[in-house]
Design an enzyme around this catalytic site. Structure first.
Site, PDB file in Angstrom:
ATOM      1  N   TYR A  67     -11.215  -6.040  -0.466  1.00 24.09           N
ATOM      2  CA  TYR A  67      -9.905  -6.281  -0.507  1.00 24.09           C
ATOM      3  C   TYR A  67      -9.109  -4.977   0.351  1.00 24.09           C
ATOM      4  CZ  TYR A  67      -5.084  -6.823  -2.577  1.00 24.09           C
ATOM      5  OH  TYR A  67      -3.775  -6.981  -2.525  1.00 24.09           O
ATOM      6  N   SER A 126      -0.745  -3.354   0.907  1.00 24.90           N
ATOM      7  CA  SER A 126      -0.904  -3.082  -0.683  1.00 24.90           C
ATOM      8  C   SER A 126      -0.889  -1.312  -0.631  1.00 24.90           C
ATOM      9  CB  SER A 126      -2.261  -3.643  -1.241  1.00 24.90           C
ATOM     10  OG  SER A 126      -2.593  -3.210  -2.424  1.00 24.90           O
ATOM     11  N   ALA A 134     -10.562  -2.907   2.294  1.00 23.58           N
ATOM     12  CA  ALA A 134     -10.568  -2.763   3.821  1.00 23.58           C
ATOM     13  C   ALA A 134      -9.768  -3.926   4.466  1.00 23.58           C
ATOM     14  CB  ALA A 134     -12.292  -3.340   4.044  1.00 23.58           C
ATOM     15  N   LYS A 187      -6.662  -4.631   3.599  1.00 25.51           N
ATOM     16  CA  LYS A 187      -5.445  -4.222   3.330  1.00 25.51           C
ATOM     17  C   LYS A 187      -4.944  -2.980   4.436  1.00 25.51           C
ATOM     18  CE  LYS A 187      -3.827  -7.368   0.593  1.00 25.51           C
ATOM     19  NZ  LYS A 187      -2.848  -8.318   1.376  1.00 25.51           N
TER      20      LYS A 187
HETATM   21  N1  NAD Z   1       0.229  -8.700  -7.050  1.00 28.11           N
HETATM   22  C1  NAD Z   1      -0.149  -7.559  -6.679  1.00 28.11           C
HETATM   23  O1  NAD Z   1      -0.332  -6.458  -7.472  1.00 28.11           O
HETATM   24  C2  NAD Z   1      -0.126  -7.211  -5.323  1.00 28.11           C
HETATM   25  C3  NAD Z   1       0.104  -5.910  -4.769  1.00 28.11           C
HETATM   26  C4  NAD Z   1       0.079  -5.495  -3.524  1.00 28.11           C
HETATM   27  C5  NAD Z   1       0.027  -6.361  -2.429  1.00 28.11           C
HETATM   28  N2  NAD Z   1      -0.210  -7.692  -2.915  1.00 28.11           N
HETATM   29  C6  NAD Z   1      -0.310  -8.884  -1.745  1.00 28.11           C
HETATM   30  O2  NAD Z   1       0.830  -9.594  -1.752  1.00 28.11           O
HETATM   31  C7  NAD Z   1       0.501 -10.779  -1.298  1.00 28.11           C
HETATM   32  C8  NAD Z   1       0.938 -12.026  -1.996  1.00 28.11           C
HETATM   33  O3  NAD Z   1       0.181 -11.723  -3.290  1.00 28.11           O
HETATM   34  P1  NAD Z   1       0.711 -12.241  -4.716  1.00 28.11           P
HETATM   35  O4  NAD Z   1       0.155 -11.056  -5.611  1.00 28.11           O
HETATM   36  O5  NAD Z   1       2.192 -12.713  -4.595  1.00 28.11           O
HETATM   37  O6  NAD Z   1      -0.064 -13.482  -5.300  1.00 28.11           O
HETATM   38  P2  NAD Z   1       0.235 -15.016  -5.377  1.00 28.11           P
HETATM   39  O7  NAD Z   1      -1.111 -15.884  -5.575  1.00 28.11           O
HETATM   40  O8  NAD Z   1       1.499 -15.208  -5.933  1.00 28.11           O
HETATM   41  O9  NAD Z   1       0.472 -15.316  -3.420  1.00 28.11           O
HETATM   42  C9  NAD Z   1      -0.467 -15.491  -2.615  1.00 28.11           C
HETATM   43  C10 NAD Z   1      -0.197 -16.715  -1.828  1.00 28.11           C
HETATM   44  O10 NAD Z   1      -1.182 -16.720  -1.100  1.00 28.11           O
HETATM   45  C11 NAD Z   1      -1.542 -17.997  -0.646  1.00 28.11           C
HETATM   46  N3  NAD Z   1      -2.612 -18.471  -0.236  1.00 28.11           N
HETATM   47  C12 NAD Z   1      -3.695 -18.028  -0.634  1.00 28.11           C
HETATM   48  N4  NAD Z   1      -4.932 -18.624   0.072  1.00 28.11           N
HETATM   49  C13 NAD Z   1      -4.198 -18.995   1.168  1.00 28.11           C
HETATM   50  C14 NAD Z   1      -4.918 -19.634   2.561  1.00 28.11           C
HETATM   51  N5  NAD Z   1      -5.896 -19.679   2.652  1.00 28.11           N
HETATM   52  N6  NAD Z   1      -3.889 -20.009   3.388  1.00 28.11           N
HETATM   53  C15 NAD Z   1      -2.695 -19.981   3.114  1.00 28.11           C
HETATM   54  N7  NAD Z   1      -2.167 -19.299   1.952  1.00 28.11           N
HETATM   55  C16 NAD Z   1      -2.791 -19.103   1.076  1.00 28.11           C
HETATM   56  C17 NAD Z   1      -1.265 -18.694  -2.126  1.00 28.11           C
HETATM   57  O11 NAD Z   1      -1.045 -20.195  -1.998  1.00 28.11           O
HETATM   58  C18 NAD Z   1      -0.133 -18.123  -2.789  1.00 28.11           C
HETATM   59  O12 NAD Z   1       1.481 -18.623  -2.254  1.00 28.11           O
HETATM   60  C19 NAD Z   1      -0.903 -10.788  -1.092  1.00 28.11           C
HETATM   61  O13 NAD Z   1      -1.218 -10.670   0.375  1.00 28.11           O
HETATM   62  C20 NAD Z   1      -1.481  -9.849  -1.749  1.00 28.11           C
HETATM   63  O14 NAD Z   1      -2.543  -9.067  -1.661  1.00 28.11           O
HETATM   64  C21 NAD Z   1      -0.404  -8.202  -4.217  1.00 28.11           C
HETATM   65  C1  LIG Z   2      -4.404  -2.800 -11.361  1.00 31.34           C
HETATM   66  C2  LIG Z   2      -5.576  -3.361 -11.222  1.00 31.34           C
HETATM   67  C3  LIG Z   2      -6.030  -4.726 -11.641  1.00 31.34           C
HETATM   68  C4  LIG Z   2      -5.877  -5.732 -10.731  1.00 31.34           C
HETATM   69  C5  LIG Z   2      -4.598  -6.160 -10.120  1.00 31.34           C
HETATM   70  C6  LIG Z   2      -4.745  -7.279  -9.240  1.00 31.34           C
HETATM   71  C7  LIG Z   2      -4.416  -7.294  -7.917  1.00 31.34           C
HETATM   72  C8  LIG Z   2      -3.558  -6.242  -7.348  1.00 31.34           C
HETATM   73  C9  LIG Z   2      -3.571  -5.811  -5.945  1.00 31.34           C
HETATM   74  C10 LIG Z   2      -2.725  -5.175  -5.384  1.00 31.34           C
HETATM   75  O1  LIG Z   2      -3.004  -4.887  -3.821  1.00 31.34           O
HETATM   76  C11 LIG Z   2      -2.966  -3.559  -5.766  1.00 31.34           C
HETATM   77  C12 LIG Z   2      -4.334  -3.042  -5.404  1.00 31.34           C
HETATM   78  C13 LIG Z   2      -4.978  -2.135  -6.312  1.00 31.34           C
HETATM   79  C14 LIG Z   2      -4.182  -1.461  -7.220  1.00 31.34           C
HETATM   80  C15 LIG Z   2      -4.752  -0.249  -7.656  1.00 31.34           C
HETATM   81  C16 LIG Z   2      -3.842   0.660  -8.297  1.00 31.34           C
HETATM   82  C17 LIG Z   2      -2.644   0.240  -9.083  1.00 31.34           C
HETATM   83  C18 LIG Z   2      -1.791   1.498  -9.397  1.00 31.34           C
HETATM   84  C19 LIG Z   2      -0.933   1.137 -10.510  1.00 31.34           C
HETATM   85  C20 LIG Z   2       0.354   1.984 -10.711  1.00 31.34           C
HETATM   86  O2  LIG Z   2       1.235   1.737  -9.911  1.00 31.34           O
HETATM   87  O3  LIG Z   2       0.185   2.861 -11.357  1.00 31.34           O
END
Ligand code: NAD
Ligand SMILES: CCCCC/C=C\C=C\[C@H](O)C/C=C\C/C=C\CCCC(=O)O
Length: 169
Positions: A58, A45, A60, A62
């Site tokens: 979270y 992330s 930590a 990542k």
């Molecule tokens: N959405 C964001 O803004 C964002 C930004 C940066 C990184 N990420 C990362 O991307 C990845 C995917 O997240 P997302 O945002 O697509 O959310 P999401 O909820 O669509 O996907 C998360 C997936 O993880 C699975 N999961 C959760 N707990 C589990 C477990 N114990 N065992 C197996 N599978 C499990 C869920 O079933 C789901 O399919 C995560 O690692 C998240 O931290 C998300």
């Molecule tokens: C954006 C804050 C609300 C919470 C979003 C939920 C989950 C996001 C998880 C991601 O791993 C991102 C983690 C932190 C995001 C912090 C800043 C986002 C910067 C936004 C931008 O692109 O300008």
């Protein structure tokens, strides 16, 4: 992301990713890899690179995913097994996880400040797929990729050799 059940967050985000990498490297690829190359793409992330006050645990986990990726991505593993390991570092992305936190009150309270500060925009999840293809095409094992819409680039980190001043031959 769950700062309330934080042990669970560590289990899923760090231990889950570690188990996945070990299974791939030790069991899956040795048995099933057919070509020269195999890829492990880990989800980190932007919070794997910069601190985020609303989600320290979270953040930590990542950061740890970056360390795992960069270490398994070093030449030793690449040369021994042809496994390329990369990390994706998306900015805020529209997903079930974000949607859940936006609507469930106990999380919303915790993340309100962050939403006010950061959440005006969420990129599409399909962008992350495009970035994964770009990372695999570029082929630099151990690389970590910032992703925000069209802005997709490799993040620069120092190597251990650069930090401690060893001269490479
Ligand atoms: N959405 C964001 O803004 C964002 C930004 C940066 C990184 N990420 C990362 O991307 C990845 C995917 O997240 P997302 O945002 O697509 O959310 P999401 O909820 O669509 O996907 C998360 C997936 O993880 C699975 N999961 C959760 N707990 C589990 C477990 N114990 N065992 C197996 N599978 C499990 C869920 O079933 C789901 O399919 C995560 O690692 C998240 O931290 C998300
Ligand atoms: C954006 C804050 C609300 C919470 C979003 C939920 C989950 C996001 C998880 C991601 O791993 C991102 C983690 C932190 C995001 C912090 C800043 C986002 C910067 C936004 C931008 O692109 O300008």
């Amino acid at each position: 992301m769950n700062e309330i059940k934080w042990e669970l967050a560590i289990q899923v985000n760090l231990i889950g990713v570690t188990i996945g990498s070990l299974l791939a490297i030790e069991k899956y690829f040795p048995k099933y890899k057919s070509g020269d190359k195999a890829f492990i793409i880990n989800l980190s992330s932007v919070a794997g690179v910069a601190p985020a006050d609303f989600c320290p645990v979270y953040t930590a986990t990542k950061h740890a995913v970056i360390g795992l990726t960069r270490s398994y991505g070093l030449n030793k593993h690449l040369l021994e097994q042809g496994i390329y390991v990369m990390a994706l570092c998306p900015s805020s992305t529209d997903s079930a996880m974000v949607d859940y936190m936006r609507h469930v009150q106990r999380y919303k309270d915790l993340y309100d400040d962050a939403y006010a500060k950061f959440s005006s925009y969420f990129q599409k999840a399909t962008t992350i797929g495009k970035a994964a293809i770009k990372a695999m095409t570029d082929g630099d094992s151990g690389s970590a990729w910032f992703i925000k819409d069209e802005e997709i680039y490799k993040i620069n980190f120092p190597t251990l050799e650069q930090l401690i001043g060893i001269q490479l031959q």
